[in-house]
Design an enzyme around this catalytic site. Structure first.
Site, PDB file in Angstrom:
ATOM      1  N   CYS A 252     -52.113 -21.456  -6.176  1.00  0.00           N
ATOM      2  CA  CYS A 252     -52.274 -20.078  -6.648  1.00  0.00           C
ATOM      3  C   CYS A 252     -53.241 -20.024  -7.830  1.00  0.00           C
ATOM      4  O   CYS A 252     -53.924 -19.023  -8.033  1.00  0.00           O
ATOM      5  CB  CYS A 252     -50.927 -19.480  -7.024  1.00  0.00           C
ATOM      6  SG  CYS A 252     -50.037 -20.403  -8.290  1.00  0.00           S
ATOM      7  N   HIS A 930     -46.696 -19.005 -11.902  1.00  0.00           N
ATOM      8  CA  HIS A 930     -47.391 -18.479 -10.733  1.00  0.00           C
ATOM      9  C   HIS A 930     -48.603 -17.680 -11.213  1.00  0.00           C
ATOM     10  O   HIS A 930     -48.517 -16.935 -12.193  1.00  0.00           O
ATOM     11  CB  HIS A 930     -46.452 -17.592  -9.917  1.00  0.00           C
ATOM     12  CG  HIS A 930     -47.073 -17.062  -8.656  1.00  0.00           C
ATOM     13  ND1 HIS A 930     -47.561 -17.888  -7.663  1.00  0.00           N
ATOM     14  CD2 HIS A 930     -47.296 -15.792  -8.228  1.00  0.00           C
ATOM     15  CE1 HIS A 930     -48.039 -17.149  -6.679  1.00  0.00           C
ATOM     16  NE2 HIS A 930     -47.893 -15.872  -7.005  1.00  0.00           N
TER      17      HIS A 930
END
Length: 1010
Positions: A252, A930
């Protein structure tokens, strides 16, 4: 010679003149790479020599037109015969001599001139009589093959042009070539500017040409990187740029950086227009041979083709890992670090400077700033000239001052992004649960302010101000999954306590040399025996909240601990009423007795008799008048009734038997050896830390529910211990008052206790062999003990709801203000004076030694696209943390005019106002997190939220969050108006181009860790 044979040629000079001119050219001409020489049939040339040497214009030796018929295999293709030998089959003449002979004699009709190039082969120059014959075909149709001849000095671009012409490829199509080196492998011809010789192309080899698909992919790589799913229809048409990137496994960070760069207009248009093809630098030793630039171009062209929901950037990820080993594998990384590597790699791959010259940098030496700055920028551009420099590079002024001689050193250095610090608070807010010594008081949740670089003792001191409990009577522990993950030493740093940890602070009674700090766990036995175990053991499950309490060494017997624990748990453990039935049948068979012996860690009934007699709180004749119960943590509360009370003389007798001790039973006071093993204070903390540190951090919470609420679901951890089935129904330590111990076996009824006591390790697991002298309980090896509950007894006497309740201190009612700073404050911090760290001193040319100089950075010139990196990850000698401060950054009109050192900005200088175009976000902490991104589409002006393969509409009020990590700003004078209408009416939760299901607007609460 007839008139007809010479009608197409010029009147030649005299024969002697012809001979002299041609011989002079043959003698004086030298081979030079790239020059043209011509192949002439040797027999014709010899006849010409004989003709001119005869001196007779009408000689029968007249050679006629230049005729190379004997050199050709056939007169249709005019291919040279194989293995022709120079000076036997043909001669080579220089270009000027050929053209003279051509004017004088002409050639046979239809025969081509056999022009050949001089090639520079290793260590020699040679006329290339036989060119390289290559077979060309298309990737889409390899059966259709055409042949073409190329000189070894021709470039690969000439081969590509010939292939485009042969297969009628439309102009402007993006092509690439592959050299088929064997039946099963092909090698990419990346550099179209190298020669056929340098590319190792030989006669008979096949070159395959492919053209880029409309969706941005290449035919050769389509199966690997094109589709996100097999169901993606070929007919899909979406808005260019609104395309997700598949997470390949903790990628990510890469997806977030790519989405931000993808929505940087000048860079994306540069790649979409294929301008990079003319600027690929294959020879730069600092670059990646053009491979990073090509891999990035492939991703961008796929994302902006409008034909994909999501692109799988596997080839790009592989290339990045190949050239930067830190990005190998699938570990989580920093999006800003990837961005830094990528921009530098693209710059070197696209650097227009092929040979970097050495430039000696000069100090300012008192010269005007403008002069020094212009010189520094010129020097930078002499070595670095690429689209990355054009778009992202600016210039700042660095001023260093020596603290001793006050030498001032001024340099101007280029930058690609600004890493600006965030204001760091020196204090920290912590939430802890305080467990009072009063057993009837509920745990109280407090919010305390402590020094960020403080110690555990500072936490205790801050809590002492709220509770009036001395810090010396507090122990701090991290509770996780109903056990102590770590018990902290007062001198340990608070930096090792995370905000997400459940921290409990226990009040203890005053410690003395005779006290032992015990960690108490609660366990529930299972109904069924664990037959998979090597022993006849029952499984146990930890539950509730553990406790820490001081116990006098003289009260470490089974009976005394039973009383202490019962008093400590008085708030949620109901004492049995004397009228309640707590009796059970005794075993009737000897084999059952033997089984009982086996299942109680080797304690026989005889031993058990002694143990129960020693620990009895019931009636017992012939006892002394001393009591073993010293002061304990349970003494602060009202006395909780235990088993039925007995006359004083009987209790005293039990105490006497305890004081006398029984080496075999081991339930008397601790010996000096045992006491040493139960040292309180720092030794306990060290032991707990050593044992607790081995437990991996797992998600879960040990926080009790607030007063008035029900208990939250708990994640119970089951441990296999050595509790036996008879211990599950263990009797109370005392027989009836009218019986003697010797006649204990004759009794058919025994009284049960609420729970049994078992020595355990820090994980709450029973360990065999911990007893001494046959005892099932020993405190010499560890300060952890568990009380084991039968499920039925727990259900009757343990109030689970009450055990989980807690109250909130008034400090919790004060709203916790989220720290907010302005982006301008961060930029001001970037330009403030700082002192260099000891690890990075500056060498003073005057003092001739390294100095901790003061350093100041000032902005001089800004690029078209300004990248601002917010330094959220703070690393010092004492702390490591992520700063969740909200940085309030403007979406429009970010004005840098007040930060530029150059105040005399002329009208020719670009403005210094910027608009936001993209943001890279990071959710989570130091260990995990994230990455996502917000970006504005350059064609529509609409904001989108990119979360790996999911893309959703975003509104402007969603963009400023405490997760913002890297900001991309575009200078206003370079921003062009959107070419498509903005979908401003689309709800934030609606998926963009149906890329993802309709869901809630993106927020930090919904983020998942990779």
């Amino acid at each position: 010679m007839t008139a007809n044979s010479r009608c197409s040629v010029a009147e030649p000079p005299g024969l002697e003149t012809q001979r002299r001119e041609i011989e002079c050219l043959l003698q004086e001409s030298e081979l030079q790479a790239g020059d043209s020489w011509y192949v002439v049939d040797r027999r014709w040339f010899e006849q010409w020599k004989e003709f001119v040497e005869s001196g007779d214009q009408n000689s029968s030796s007249f050679p006629g037109q230049i005729d190379n018929t004997e050199l050709f295999e056939d007169l249709d293709s005019y291919h040279l015969k194989e293995r022709l030998v120079e000076n036997e089959d043909f001669v080579l003449v220089p270009s000027e001599a050929w053209h003279k002979l051509l004017r004088w004699y002409g050639t046979v009709d239809g025969q081509p001139a056999l022009e050949r190039k001089v090639v520079d082969l290793p260590s020699t120059l040679k006329v290339e009589v036989y060119p390289v014959e290559i077979f060309l075909c298309l990737h889409s149709n390899m059966e259709s093959v055409v042949s073409a001849r190329f000189s070894r000095t021709d470039s690969i671009y000439a081969v590509q042009a010939a292939a485009c012409q042969a297969f009628s490829v439309p102009p402007g199509s993006e092509c690439r070539l592959w050299m088929k080196s064997s039946d099963s492998s092909c090698e990419r011809l990346r550099n179209v500017h190298v020669s056929v010789l340098d590319a190792c192309l030989n006669s008979g080899m096949t070159v395959i040409m492919e053209t880029r698909n409309a969706d941005g992919t290449w035919p050769s790589s389509r199966p690997q990187i094109m589709r996100n799913s097999a169901e993606e229809p070929d007919s899909y048409r979406g808005q260019p740029g609104i395309c997700g990137l598949t997470n390949l496994g903790n990628t990510c960070f890469m997806n977030s950086a790519l989405q931000c760069l993808s929505n940087t207009p000048p860079l994306t248009e540069y790649f979409l227009q294929s301008s990079y093809l003319d600027e690929l630098n294959f020879t730069n030793p600092l670059g990646m041979k053009g491979e990073i630039a090509e891999a990035y171009a492939d991703v961008i062209k796929q994302m902006w083709s409008g034909r994909h929901y999501s692109v799988v950037p596997r080839v790009f990820k592989t290339k990045v890992g190949h050239f930067a080993s830190q990005f190998l594998g699938y570990q989580q990384h920093d999006s800003q670090e990837l961005l830094s590597f990528l921009l530098d790699g693209l710059h070197e791959d696209l650097n227009r400077v092929k040979n970097k010259e050495y430039i000696e940098l000069r100090d300012a030496d008192g010269r005007p700033d403008r002069e020094v700055a212009e010189e520094a920028w010129r020097n930078h551009r002499r070595r670095n000239d690429s689209v990355i420099v054009d778009t992202f590079h600016g210039l700042f002024k660095s001023t260093l001052v020596c603290p001793e001689c006050y030498k001032v050193s001024v340099t101007f250095d280029p930058f690609c992004y600004l890493s600006v610090p965030l204001p760091v608070s020196k204090e920290r807010v912590m939430e802890v649960f305080f467990v009072s010594l009063d057993p009837h008081a509920k745990p109280q949740q407090h919010r305390v302010v402590v020094p960020k670089a403080g110690r555990v003792s500072d936490l205790c001191a801050a809590l002492s101000d709220m509770t009036a409990v001395p810090p010396t009577q507090m122990v701090v522990a991290d509770v996780f999954n109903h056990r102590f993950y770590k018990i902290y030493n007062p001198e340990e740093s608070l930096s090792c306590i995370l905000d997400r940890d459940d921290i409990f602070v226990y009040e203890l009674s005053e410690q003395d040399e005779d006290s032992v700090l015990l960690a108490l766990y609660l366990r529930e036995r299972s109904h069924y025996r664990d037959y998979g175990s090597s022993s006849n053991s029952y499984g146990t499950t930890l539950f509730g909240h553990p406790l820490l309490l001081n116990v006098p060494r003289s009260s470490c017997s089974q009976e005394a601990l039973y009383s202490v624990f019962l008093q400590r748990l008085a708030r949620y453990v109901r004492p049995p009423d004397p009228t309640e039935e707590l009796e059970e049948e005794e075993e009737e068979e000897d084999e059952e007795e033997e089984l009982y012996k086996t299942q109680t860690n080797g304690i026989s009934d005889d031993e058990q008799d002694a143990s129960e007699t020693a620990g009895s709180a019931g009636p017992e004749p012939s006892c002394s008048n001393t009591s073993p119960n010293g002061p304990s943590d349970g003494a602060a509360a009202a006395t909780v009734p235990g088993p039925p009370p007995a006359p004083p003389e009987e209790v005293n007798h039990a105490a006497t038997s305890l004081d006398q001790g029984d080496s075999e039973v081991g339930n008397g006071p601790l010996s000096p050896t045992e006491a040493d093993g139960l040292s309180a204070g720092g030794d306990l903390g060290a032991e707990a830390e050593a044992e607790g540190s081995s437990a991996p951090p797992v998600e879960g919470s040990s926080a009790p529910p607030v007063e008035g609420s029900s208990a939250p679901p708990r994640c119970d951890t089951t441990e296999e211990d050595n509790e036996e089935d008879k211990q599950e129904e263990a009797r109370s330590p005392s027989p009836p008052a009218n019986e003697c111990p010797a006649k204990r076996r004759a009794c058919r009824k025994r009284r049960r206790s609420l729970f049994t006591i078992q020595a355990v390790n820090s994980n709450g697991t029973t360990e065999r062999g911990t007893g001494e002298g046959g005892s099932a309980v020993s405190f010499s090896s560890q300060p952890y003990v568990a009380i084991d509950w039968d499920p039925d007894m727990k259900k009757r006497f343990y109030n689970e709801n009450e055990a989980e309740r807690y109250v909130k201190h008034s400090s919790m009612e004060v709203p916790q203000q989220q720290t907010t700073v302005q982006l301008q404050q961060c930029i001001e911090l970037f330009t403030t004076v700082e002192t260099l760290e000891e690890e990075n001193p500056w060498y003073c040319p005057v003092c001739k030694k390294h100095q901790l100089a003061t350093k100041k950075l000032d902005l001089w010139s800004l690029p078209e696209v300004l990248i601002i990196h917010l330094k959220r990850f703070s690393y010092t000698k004492f702390t490591r943390e992520k700063l969740d401060t909200i940085v309030d950054f403007p979406l429009r009109d970010l004005d840098f005019s007040g930060f530029l050192l150059r105040k005399d900005v002329s009208t020719e200088e670009p403005p210094s106002r910027y608009d936001l175009i993209a943001v890279s976000n990071h959710y989570g902490g130091l260990r995990d997190g994230h990455y996502t991104s917000y970006a504005q589409n350059k064609d529509s002006g609409q904001w989108y939220y990119f979360d790996d393969s999911k893309v959703t509409y975003a509104s402007e009020d969603q963009i400023v969050t405490n997760a913002a990590y890297v900001l991309f700003y575009h200078r206003q004078d370079k921003i062009r108006k959107p070419s498509l209408p903005t979908s401003s009416s689309a709800p934030a939760s609606q998926s963009a181009n149906d890329i993802t299901e309709t869901g809630a607007a993106p927020c930090s609460g919904s983020m998942e860790t990779d």
